[in-house]
Write a protein that holds these residues in place. Sequence first.
Motif, PDB file in Angstrom:
ATOM      1  N   VAL A  39       0.822  -1.221   0.000  1.00 53.84           N
ATOM      2  CA  VAL A  39       0.000   0.000   0.000  1.00 53.84           C
ATOM      3  C   VAL A  39       0.852   1.265   0.000  1.00 53.84           C
ATOM      4  N   ASP A  40       2.062   1.178   0.527  1.00 51.52           N
ATOM      5  CA  ASP A  40       2.921   2.356   0.575  1.00 51.52           C
ATOM      6  C   ASP A  40       3.591   2.647  -0.763  1.00 51.52           C
ATOM      7  N   THR A  41       3.626   1.652  -1.651  1.00 52.96           N
ATOM      8  CA  THR A  41       4.329   1.838  -2.922  1.00 52.96           C
ATOM      9  C   THR A  41       3.721   2.957  -3.768  1.00 52.96           C
ATOM     10  N   PRO A  42       2.383   3.005  -3.964  1.00 48.41           N
ATOM     11  CA  PRO A  42       1.820   4.124  -4.728  1.00 48.41           C
ATOM     12  C   PRO A  42       2.142   5.480  -4.109  1.00 48.41           C
ATOM     13  N   LEU A  43       2.080   5.551  -2.781  1.00 46.33           N
ATOM     14  CA  LEU A  43       2.421   6.808  -2.121  1.00 46.33           C
ATOM     15  C   LEU A  43       3.865   7.185  -2.392  1.00 46.33           C
ATOM     16  N   LEU A  44       4.742   6.207  -2.300  1.00 45.08           N
ATOM     17  CA  LEU A  44       6.161   6.452  -2.508  1.00 45.08           C
ATOM     18  C   LEU A  44       6.426   6.906  -3.937  1.00 45.08           C
ATOM     19  N   VAL A  45       5.817   6.211  -4.901  1.00 46.87           N
ATOM     20  CA  VAL A  45       6.019   6.570  -6.309  1.00 46.87           C
ATOM     21  C   VAL A  45       5.512   7.985  -6.583  1.00 46.87           C
ATOM     22  N   THR A  46       4.341   8.303  -6.062  1.00 46.64           N
ATOM     23  CA  THR A  46       3.753   9.635  -6.273  1.00 46.64           C
ATOM     24  C   THR A  46       4.655  10.731  -5.716  1.00 46.64           C
ATOM     25  N   PHE A  47       5.153  10.515  -4.523  1.00 44.64           N
ATOM     26  CA  PHE A  47       6.015  11.520  -3.899  1.00 44.64           C
ATOM     27  C   PHE A  47       7.323  11.686  -4.662  1.00 44.64           C
ATOM     28  N   ILE A  48       7.893  10.567  -5.108  1.00 47.57           N
ATOM     29  CA  ILE A  48       9.145  10.644  -5.862  1.00 47.57           C
ATOM     30  C   ILE A  48       8.935  11.401  -7.163  1.00 47.57           C
ATOM     31  N   VAL A  49       7.843  11.099  -7.862  1.00 49.31           N
ATOM     32  CA  VAL A  49       7.544  11.806  -9.119  1.00 49.31           C
ATOM     33  C   VAL A  49       7.387  13.305  -8.869  1.00 49.31           C
ATOM     34  N   TYR A  50       6.688  13.643  -7.788  1.00 43.88           N
ATOM     35  CA  TYR A  50       6.466  15.063  -7.468  1.00 43.88           C
ATOM     36  C   TYR A  50       7.778  15.770  -7.181  1.00 43.88           C
ATOM     37  N   ILE A  51       8.627  15.165  -6.373  1.00 44.67           N
ATOM     38  CA  ILE A  51       9.899  15.788  -6.006  1.00 44.67           C
ATOM     39  C   ILE A  51      10.818  15.915  -7.220  1.00 44.67           C
ATOM     40  N   VAL A  52      10.842  14.869  -8.062  1.00 42.72           N
ATOM     41  CA  VAL A  52      11.658  14.931  -9.281  1.00 42.72           C
ATOM     42  C   VAL A  52      11.157  16.048 -10.196  1.00 42.72           C
ATOM     43  N   ALA A  53       9.832  16.194 -10.291  1.00 44.75           N
ATOM     44  CA  ALA A  53       9.261  17.238 -11.153  1.00 44.75           C
ATOM     45  C   ALA A  53       9.672  18.633 -10.690  1.00 44.75           C
ATOM     46  N   THR A  54       9.612  18.877  -9.374  1.00 41.52           N
ATOM     47  CA  THR A  54      10.009  20.199  -8.877  1.00 41.52           C
ATOM     48  C   THR A  54      11.500  20.441  -9.086  1.00 41.52           C
ATOM     49  N   THR A  55      12.291  19.390  -8.977  1.00 42.78           N
ATOM     50  CA  THR A  55      13.734  19.539  -9.209  1.00 42.78           C
ATOM     51  C   THR A  55      14.007  19.877 -10.665  1.00 42.78           C
ATOM     52  N   LEU A  56      13.265  19.243 -11.583  1.00 49.35           N
ATOM     53  CA  LEU A  56      13.434  19.555 -13.009  1.00 49.35           C
ATOM     54  C   LEU A  56      13.070  21.010 -13.295  1.00 49.35           C
ATOM     55  N   ILE A  57      12.006  21.491 -12.647  1.00 52.39           N
ATOM     56  CA  ILE A  57      11.644  22.904 -12.802  1.00 52.39           C
ATOM     57  C   ILE A  57      12.790  23.786 -12.322  1.00 52.39           C
ATOM     58  N   GLY A  58      13.437  23.360 -11.236  1.00 48.64           N
ATOM     59  CA  GLY A  58      14.595  24.094 -10.737  1.00 48.64           C
ATOM     60  C   GLY A  58      15.708  24.183 -11.762  1.00 48.64           C
ATOM     61  N   PHE A  59      15.971  23.086 -12.470  1.00 43.84           N
ATOM     62  CA  PHE A  59      17.027  23.095 -13.490  1.00 43.84           C
ATOM     63  C   PHE A  59      16.650  23.985 -14.677  1.00 43.84           C
ATOM     64  N   ILE A  60      15.353  23.978 -15.043  1.00 38.55           N
ATOM     65  CA  ILE A  60      14.912  24.854 -16.131  1.00 38.55           C
ATOM     66  C   ILE A  60      15.090  26.313 -15.732  1.00 38.55           C
ATOM     67  N   ALA A  61      14.706  26.631 -14.481  1.00 37.10           N
ATOM     68  CA  ALA A  61      14.875  27.995 -13.985  1.00 37.10           C
ATOM     69  C   ALA A  61      16.355  28.369 -13.875  1.00 37.10           C
ATOM     70  N   TYR A  62      17.187  27.382 -13.577  1.00 38.94           N
ATOM     71  CA  TYR A  62      18.640  27.622 -13.486  1.00 38.94           C
ATOM     72  C   TYR A  62      19.173  28.201 -14.800  1.00 38.94           C
ATOM     73  N   ARG A  63      18.659  27.677 -15.907  1.00 41.27           N
ATOM     74  CA  ARG A  63      19.121  28.138 -17.229  1.00 41.27           C
ATOM     75  C   ARG A  63      18.627  29.550 -17.534  1.00 41.27           C
ATOM     76  N   ALA A  64      17.541  29.978 -16.841  1.00 42.01           N
ATOM     77  CA  ALA A  64      17.007  31.331 -17.068  1.00 42.01           C
ATOM     78  C   ALA A  64      17.535  32.335 -16.043  1.00 42.01           C
ATOM     79  N   THR A  65      18.393  31.873 -15.122  1.00 39.92           N
ATOM     80  CA  THR A  65      18.920  32.744 -14.070  1.00 39.92           C
ATOM     81  C   THR A  65      20.289  33.267 -14.492  1.00 39.92           C
ATOM     82  N   ARG A  66      20.325  34.553 -14.808  1.00 38.80           N
ATOM     83  CA  ARG A  66      21.566  35.141 -15.328  1.00 38.80           C
ATOM     84  C   ARG A  66      22.246  36.064 -14.325  1.00 38.80           C
ATOM     85  N   ASN A  67      21.478  36.595 -13.374  1.00 37.05           N
ATOM     86  CA  ASN A  67      22.070  37.532 -12.418  1.00 37.05           C
ATOM     87  C   ASN A  67      21.309  37.453 -11.094  1.00 37.05           C
TER      88      ASN A  67
END
Length: 496
Positions: free
Chosen positions: A3-31
């Motif tokens: 029962v914990d596996t779906p919760l774990l997968v969902t949380f991992i996907v969410y955290i990975v998604a926010t990290t990817l957004i961070g990398f996209i923003a990193y490329r737009a951060t110039r100063n």
Amino acid sequence: MNVDTPLLVTFIVYIVATTLIGFIAYRATRNLSDYILGGRRLGSFVTAMSAGASDMSGWLLMGLPGAVFLSGLSESWIAIGLIIGAWFNWLLVAGRLRVHTEFCGNAQTLPDYLTNRFEDKSRILRILSALVILIFFTIYCSSGMVAGARLFESTFGLSYNTALWIGAFATITYVFIGGFLAVSWTDTVQATLMIFALLITPVFAILATGDLPSALSMIKNEAPGKLDMFKGLDFTAIISLLGWGLGYFGQPHILVRFMAADSVRSIPRARRISMTWMILCLAGAVATGFFGISYFSSNPSLAAGVMQNNEAVFMELTKILFNPWIAGIILSAIMAAVMSTLSCQLLVCSSALTEDFYRAFLRPKASQTELVWIGRMMVMLISIIAIVIAFNPDNKVLSLVAYAWAGFGAAFGPVILLSLIWKRMTRNGAFAGIFVGAATIILWKTCLDHSGIYEIIPGFLFGTIAIIITSLLGKSPSDTMKAQFEKADRTYHSEV
């Protein structure tokens, strides 16, 4: 599947998604401006959702539902006060602050704005305001750490300390990488997730009890006092709960969203979007706690978790009522609330240390690349201090938020509000307001906490009086200061 596996997968996907957004923003951060203010290019929708998400921290899904579950509808006065305060903040402060900060040397932070607004060559305002930000935001950040730890502890059965480190790491990662743009973009996603969770959970709690009349009848029979909005409250208590609304005028993590809007013309539309979102979220939070009473009254065998910690009512309802995959998505809303507020708080602390101490006093000629990396290092430093404070498992999310909220509301609320509408205000008046407001909160909490009055009310009042008296007794502002104020004020009224 466990029962914990779906919760774990969902949380991992969410955290990975926010990290990817961070990398996209990193490329737009110039100063540094991009890192701490997003280059002032947020549209009305992102401004609205980001302001809302950064405002409503983990207390929205834990503290407020827990308080309503424990005490009933009498706790909903907090929500009413917040709605009134937020509306006036958007109306009186948002547009004006966007314009005035641009006229005041294109200020990137609140200390920067106050320094330029009052021609403070001594930089005493910069030092005092940055210190206040660091003190109260460190406490505020620790509340987010506690909320994140409680989420992982409850969801995955981890120890409190392990859960604390995991929750902190998830947030620190994308703030460290992407800065303000990452925070604002993820806030938009997180705000959507939060409103979905808060609207669907009380509906399913009602349906699990039977229907709305059945749920209300259950509460009336089991705990009739929880239907009374005035139960156990006198005039002082109601004013204290409504007083939460005063805090909006001084919250740096919300005010910085106004500063980052692409134009003052975006503010009215952003206000409508943000207030609609806020009202629905607060109503959902109150309903979750309220109908949690009926659900656990009819299912006492499932109530062990909420009896141990009333702030877990949203999490317990979600895990019981929904399929694990759906529960994972809904519980991610708590992570969203925690991450959205904690991330912008870390960023404001980082900007205070980088812009208002490092560049102002140590390295005025530092390169933009150097400043961005110093900002990232400051994120790590504040995070570690907040984690240390949060190591006490007895900390309550709502009490930590209440103290920090009052500190900012009293220290900065009167100063920001009057600096935008009163031309006669002086540097010494601003200093007196910040000092008296912050000192009142600390002393009141330490010595007069038994009074029953939420400390933000005397803090805001005394801070306002200190500004007015000190300004009127002192030397009048310079002609250039008055001219700059008048020009900004004319620009604001011409663009609204």
